[in-house]
Structure formats: structure tokens, C-alpha cells
Design a protein around this motif. Structure first.
Motif, mmCIF file in Angstrom:
data_model
loop_
_atom_site.group_PDB
_atom_site.id
_atom_site.type_symbol
_atom_site.label_atom_id
_atom_site.label_comp_id
_atom_site.label_asym_id
_atom_site.label_seq_id
_atom_site.Cartn_x
_atom_site.Cartn_y
_atom_site.Cartn_z
ATOM 1 N N GLN A 154 0.823 -1.214 0.000
ATOM 2 C CA GLN A 154 0.000 0.000 0.000
ATOM 3 C C GLN A 154 0.856 1.264 0.000
ATOM 4 N N ARG A 155 1.920 1.279 0.805
ATOM 5 C CA ARG A 155 2.784 2.457 0.905
ATOM 6 C C ARG A 155 3.452 2.761 -0.429
ATOM 7 N N LEU A 156 4.012 1.742 -1.078
ATOM 8 C CA LEU A 156 4.703 1.945 -2.350
ATOM 9 C C LEU A 156 3.712 2.275 -3.461
ATOM 10 N N ALA A 157 2.565 1.611 -3.481
ATOM 11 C CA ALA A 157 1.550 1.896 -4.506
ATOM 12 C C ALA A 157 1.085 3.345 -4.409
ATOM 13 N N THR A 158 0.900 3.841 -3.189
ATOM 14 C CA THR A 158 0.467 5.225 -2.988
ATOM 15 C C THR A 158 1.536 6.195 -3.477
ATOM 16 N N ALA A 159 2.798 5.889 -3.175
ATOM 17 C CA ALA A 159 3.890 6.753 -3.624
ATOM 18 C C ALA A 159 3.970 6.799 -5.141
ATOM 19 N N LEU B 55 -3.175 9.731 0.160
ATOM 20 C CA LEU B 55 -3.025 10.403 -1.130
ATOM 21 C C LEU B 55 -3.668 11.783 -1.100
ATOM 22 N N ARG B 56 -4.848 11.894 -0.524
ATOM 23 C CA ARG B 56 -5.532 13.193 -0.451
ATOM 24 C C ARG B 56 -4.731 14.188 0.392
ATOM 25 N N ARG B 57 -4.141 13.700 1.476
ATOM 26 C CA ARG B 57 -3.383 14.589 2.362
ATOM 27 C C ARG B 57 -2.085 15.059 1.693
ATOM 28 N N MET B 58 -1.513 14.225 0.833
ATOM 29 C CA MET B 58 -0.305 14.631 0.108
ATOM 30 C C MET B 58 -0.626 15.649 -0.973
ATOM 31 N N GLU B 59 -1.769 15.487 -1.614
ATOM 32 C CA GLU B 59 -2.123 16.352 -2.729
ATOM 33 C C GLU B 59 -2.566 17.740 -2.287
ATOM 34 N N LYS B 60 -3.012 17.869 -1.049
ATOM 35 C CA LYS B 60 -3.494 19.159 -0.563
ATOM 36 C C LYS B 60 -2.816 19.525 0.756
ATOM 37 N N PRO B 61 -1.502 19.787 0.711
ATOM 38 C CA PRO B 61 -0.781 20.161 1.932
ATOM 39 C C PRO B 61 -1.071 21.604 2.324
ATOM 40 N N GLU B 62 -0.698 21.954 3.528
ATOM 41 C CA GLU B 62 -0.875 23.325 3.988
ATOM 42 C C GLU B 62 0.092 24.262 3.255
ATOM 43 N N ILE B 63 -0.373 25.451 2.903
ATOM 44 C CA ILE B 63 0.475 26.450 2.258
ATOM 45 C C ILE B 63 1.157 27.275 3.342
ATOM 46 N N PRO B 64 2.476 27.463 3.264
ATOM 47 C CA PRO B 64 3.175 28.229 4.308
ATOM 48 C C PRO B 64 2.740 29.688 4.303
ATOM 49 N N MET B 65 2.710 30.322 5.476
ATOM 50 C CA MET B 65 2.317 31.723 5.591
ATOM 51 C C MET B 65 3.250 32.637 4.809
ATOM 52 N N ALA B 66 4.496 32.201 4.621
ATOM 53 C CA ALA B 66 5.467 33.019 3.887
ATOM 54 C C ALA B 66 5.050 33.242 2.443
ATOM 55 N N PHE B 67 4.127 32.400 1.957
ATOM 56 C CA PHE B 67 3.691 32.514 0.570
ATOM 57 C C PHE B 67 2.806 33.748 0.354
ATOM 58 N N ALA B 68 2.057 34.162 1.369
ATOM 59 C CA ALA B 68 1.081 35.251 1.223
ATOM 60 C C ALA B 68 1.725 36.590 0.870
ATOM 61 N N PRO B 69 2.655 37.100 1.669
ATOM 62 C CA PRO B 69 3.256 38.405 1.314
ATOM 63 C C PRO B 69 4.075 38.325 0.028
ATOM 64 N N LEU B 70 4.707 37.192 -0.207
ATOM 65 C CA LEU B 70 5.488 37.034 -1.430
ATOM 66 C C LEU B 70 4.594 37.125 -2.657
ATOM 67 N N LEU B 71 3.438 36.440 -2.606
ATOM 68 C CA LEU B 71 2.503 36.469 -3.729
ATOM 69 C C LEU B 71 1.925 37.871 -3.917
ATOM 70 N N ALA B 72 1.592 38.533 -2.821
ATOM 71 C CA ALA B 72 1.026 39.881 -2.912
ATOM 72 C C ALA B 72 2.005 40.832 -3.600
ATOM 73 N N ASN B 73 3.282 40.747 -3.232
ATOM 74 C CA ASN B 73 4.296 41.609 -3.834
ATOM 75 C C ASN B 73 4.505 41.249 -5.308
ATOM 76 N N ALA B 74 4.479 39.940 -5.608
ATOM 77 C CA ALA B 74 4.675 39.492 -6.988
ATOM 78 C C ALA B 74 3.543 39.981 -7.895
ATOM 79 N N LEU B 75 2.323 39.977 -7.385
ATOM 80 C CA LEU B 75 1.177 40.411 -8.175
ATOM 81 C C LEU B 75 1.255 41.907 -8.482
ATOM 82 N N LEU B 76 1.764 42.674 -7.511
ATOM 83 C CA LEU B 76 1.855 44.120 -7.713
ATOM 84 C C LEU B 76 2.932 44.490 -8.742
ATOM 85 N N LYS B 77 3.979 43.686 -8.837
ATOM 86 C CA LYS B 77 5.139 44.051 -9.646
ATOM 87 C C LYS B 77 5.320 43.185 -10.896
ATOM 88 N N MET B 78 4.350 42.356 -11.199
ATOM 89 C CA MET B 78 4.488 41.506 -12.395
ATOM 90 C C MET B 78 4.358 42.359 -13.668
#
Length: 477
Positions: free
Chosen positions: A297-302, A338-361
Motif C-alpha cells: 500500500q505504501r509503495l503503490a500510494t507513492a 493520497l488526499r493529504r499529500m495532494e493538498k498540503p498546507e500552504i506556508p504563511m510566507a507565501f502570502a506576502p510574497l505572492l502579494a508583492n509578486a502580483l503588484l510588480k508583475m
């Protein structure tokens, strides 16, 4: 396989089988035996193949009960012979000639009957696969041919690697699910443990979904330096190639990968690179099936996560081998993991980085570029690129950031435009330094900051964005 073109020789007295094989075999030179004597079989075989292109080149006459018939094919490599004759005595004679006169050939023998009467079996040191017509109807012949080939590849890779007491399973820096699953599968194929056969990389795993995969499946990746490879008896590269690194590797014994071949690896003992495959996990699944290794099961899931991750849930660059591997693995996976691997938590560091990237793209035509300046985690760069590809009217996204003295770029496209990996390789060739590559829809490029400053421009934000637009507009659009 992606190696040199081979021969697909059909010797049968069933016109329907001959017709089927002629129309499905595209990767090898196909030849269909035609009896010298004008009789009903000859007429039926001619009729069965009449709709095929180059019929005169496909049909070959000869006496299959004489050695001379087989001598003419000895120059081909590889050779697969499909054998199906109702006359048992004639079948036995022909089979012996094939074994003797074409010693490197693989034989696929079809026999009339139920699977219980004609059980699937590999004979003559795995050179011949015998199966019933009933099985053929339930499983594509292409899968049977791959199964035969895989049995020999498994023996070869085992012979090479099992000579070593300590084996390194080397992945690309910041390895992805396909690489992780492939390494786990090869270790299982070799019957080794993580102490004697560790998974190693020159860079830490940073992306949230990859970290989640490692934690949930209890996988460990050791971060090493290139010189540490000298501590191992054997080194196997999985889901990557020597040319993908910015420095020469001290040794490589095995390469198993699905990316386009970059470089010449004739001096490497074992090399299995199949650029038509959607994932390296598919190749390793075929190895495990051919070796009759129990896939838990472990290898099949991987493995199924590796296939899904590299093919965007079977939506990108998929062939029948990927689909067959996926279907064969699916009943044995752990769905919750499999579901838990496909939808991991997004780090908080992503939020300000994305906001800045959107403003300056910035964008030009259908190309969007973004420069994140210095980043503390390399995985944030592809996450921003993935997000930006969703904008209306955008076909290409190039997101860059400086990480550990390198200017790292993640490239994404919508799929129906130029190949992203090819574009990156052309840009690297044009500028004369850097490394990278990838697939049709996603790629990566790495440029040392010192060389970028010396040969391209400054790493100031506006200048980098302008440079990215100039480089990618020319090659991508």
C-alpha cells in the motif's frame, strides 16, 4: 523504448492477428511472414495487410523451417518475434530456429485456449512469454511487449547494482514526488533497506506537498555533497540525468528517467531513458510487475502520486503505459494518505510574497514575468508561477528569484504552445551558461548570480524583468 529502431517480426497463420499487429505497431520495423506457396493462407495474409502503407516492404516470403530465413534479420537490435502457428510440430521447429539463429530476440507466443489451459509463463531464461488468446483480448499487446523487455531490464539493473554493498539513489536537488517514488520503488526492487541504499540529494526537500509525502510515507532524503558519492559502491540516478547538474558527477552506474535525453551516456553501464513516458514512476512500476515484486500500500500510494504529480492528474503527456500503471496501482493505494499529500498546507510566507509578486508583475503579449528578488525557500518560486498561469490570456509565465547564490527560474505554459523544456535549453545554449530543462508545460532554469551579473545584467528588479522578457519573448512566442 527510445533507443535505436528494432524489428517486429510476425510469424503466424492467423490473418486477423497479422492485421492487428501491422496497424498497432508503430515503433519498430514490422515484417510479416508470407508463405512461398500460393494457398489460402497466403491470400488471407495479403488481404489482411492490404490496407497498410508500404505493404511490399512489410510482407516477406521465405521458408520458416530453414535457418536461412532468420539470418537476414540478425542485424536488427532489438528484435521481437510474434509466433502463433496452429501446427504444433511446425511451431516447435520454428521456435528452435528463432532461439538459435536470433539469440538476442524476444518471443511473444500466442496459443489457443483458456488461461487455465495455457497459463502465462516466461521460459528460456525469460526470452519467451507464452500466453493465451483470451489474455491478449484483456490486455494490450504493447503491454505484453513491455513486460518482456522489463524482465530483461530488471535482471540487468540488479546485476549492476547488487554488486555494491552501499548504493546511493540520487535525485535532483529539491526532489519531487516522481523522483521520491521512483527511488523507493528501486530500493524495493533491489530488496534493500534505507541504511544500505539511502535516497540522497544535493539539495533539501522544500515544497510543502513533497515534505508532506515524505512525512506521511516515512521517507528520508539525505542531503549530501558531490564528493560524498565516493563513499558509495554504486550510484543510481532517478528522474534526472548527469547533464541536469551544474558540475560533473564523480560516478554514475544507472540512469532511469523520463525526461528528454541531454548528453551522451554510452559509458554508463545502465541507461533507461524514455522521454515519451509521463513519469519515471511508470517505468519503475513496469519493473516491479515484471519482477513479480509485491507492491504494498505504501509503495503503490507513492508511485500513483508520482504519476499524478508529473502528468497533472493524467492530463499532460500521458501514454498508454502511464494509464496502465495508474489503473494497476489504484486498487492498492491508501486514499486518505493520497488526499493529504495532494493538498498540503500552504506556508504563511507565501502570502506576502505572492502579494508583492502580483503588484510588480509585467507581461508582454501572452508572456508574464515576475521577479521575487531574494527568497528564503526555493519552492516558493514555482508556487507563484503555478498561480499566475491562471490569468486570462496568459500562455507563458516566468517567475524568478535569487536562492543561495543562484538566479532560479520556474517556467510554466498552457500546453498547446512550444515545449517549455526545449525553450529553456535553447536559452541556456544562447547565453552560454546555466543549467536546466523540463517538460512541455513546465521547466526550470538555474543561473549562478555571479555569471548572470557578468554576462547578462544586474539583478536589480526592473533590469531582471526586462532581461526575462527579452530572453523568453524571442524563444517562446
Amino acid at each position: 523504448m527510445d533507443s535505436k529502431r528494432g524489428l517486429f517480426l510476425v510469424i503466424c497463420d492467423d490473418p486477423e492477428l497479422a492485421s492487428t499487429l501491422v496497424h498497432i505497431q508503430k515503433n519498430m520495423d514490422i515484417k510479416v511472414w508470407l508463405p512461398n506457396k500460393q494457398n489460402q493462407l497466403q491470400a488471407s495474409l495479403l488481404e489482411a495487410c492490404e490496407d497498410s502503407k508500404d505493404i511490399e516492404e512489410i510482407l516477406v516470403k521465405g521458408d520458416i523451417t530453414k535457418a536461412s530465413f532468420y539470418h537476414q534479420w540478425s542485424g536488427y537490435n532489438p528484435i521481437c518475434v510474434v509466433l502463433s502457428l496452429k501446427d504444433h510440430d511446425k511451431y516447435s521447429i520454428v521456435r528452435e530456429y528463432i532461439l538459435d539463429e536470433l539469440p538476442k530476440s524476444r518471443i511473444l507466443s500466442f496459443q489457443i485456449g483458456d488461461p487455465e489451459e495455457v497459463p502465462r509463463k516466461l521460459v528460456d531464461n525469460d526470452r519467451e512469454l507464452v500466453l493465451s488468446w483470451t489474455e491478449l483480448l484483456s490486455r494490450p499487446i504493447s503491454a505484453e511487449l513491455r513486460h518482456i523487455e522489463s524482465t530483461h531490464r530488471v535482471k540487468e539493473v540488479r546485476d549492476i547494482l547488487l554488486n555494491g554493498d552501499k548504493i546511493a539513489l540520487l535525485l535532483q536537488p529539491d526532489p519531487d514526488p516522481d523522483g521520491l517514488a521512483s527511488a523507493l520503488a528501486l530500493r524495493c526492487l533491489l530488496g534493500r533497506n534505507k541504511l544500505s541504499t539511502p535516497i540522497v540529494s544535493f539539495g533539501k526537500v522544500t515544497r510543502p506537498e513533497n515534505i508532506a509525502m515524505m512525512q506521511l510515507l516515512d521517507l528520508e532524503v539525505l542531503t549530501i555533497k558531490p564528493q560524498d558519492l565516493s563513499n558509495f559502491d554504486k550510484v543510481a540516478l532517478l528522474d534526472t540525468q548527469p547533464a541536469h547538474f551544474t558540475f560533473p558527477l564523480p560516478r554514475v552506474d544507472v540512469i532511469i528517467d523520463h525526461h528528454p535525453m541531454v548528453g551522451n551516456y554510452q559509458n554508463i553501464p545502465y541507461c533507461d531513458i524514455r522521454s515519451k513516458y509521463g513519469a519515471t514512476s511508470t517505468i519503475l512500476t513496469e519493473y516491479l510487475r515484471a519482477a513479480a515484486v509485491n507492491i504494498g500500500q505504501r509503495l503503490a500510494t507513492a508511485l500513483i502520486y508520482g504519476i499524478k504529480a508529473d502528468t497533472l492528474h493524467l492530463n499532460r503527456e500521458v501514454i498508454d503505459a502511464d494509464l496502465y500503471a495508474f489503473v494497476s496501482l489504484y486498487p492498492d493505494i491508501n486514499y486518505n494518505l493520497l488526499r493529504r499529500m495532494e493538498k498540503p498546507e500552504i506556508p504563511m510566507a507565501f502570502a506576502p510574497l505572492l502579494a508583492n509578486a502580483l503588484l510588480k508583475m509585467e507581461y508582454q503579449d501572452k508572456l508574464l514575468v515576475s521577479y521575487l528578488t531574494n527568497v528564503t525557500r526555493e519552492d516558493l518560486i514555482p508556487q507563484v508561477a503555478d498561480f499566475m498561469l491562471q490569468f486570462e490570456g496568459i500562455e507563458w509565465v516566468v517567475c524568478a528569484g535569487v536562492f543561495e547564490e543562484n538566479l532560479v527560474m520556474s517556467i510554466r505554459n498552457v500546453g498547446y504552445v512550444k515545449n517549455a523544456g526545449d525553450v529553456v535549453r535553447k536559452i541556456i545554449a544562447n547565453v552560454g551558461f546555466g543549467s536546466g530543462g523540463g517538460h512541455r508545460t513546465m521547466a526550470k532554469a538555474i543561473f549562478p548570480v555571479n555569471q548572470w551579473k557578468e554576462k547578462i545584467s544586474s539583478i536589480k528588479e526592473d533590469i531582471v524583468k526586462k532581461s526575462l522578457l527579452n530572453l523568453f519573448v524571442e524563444e517562446a512566442l
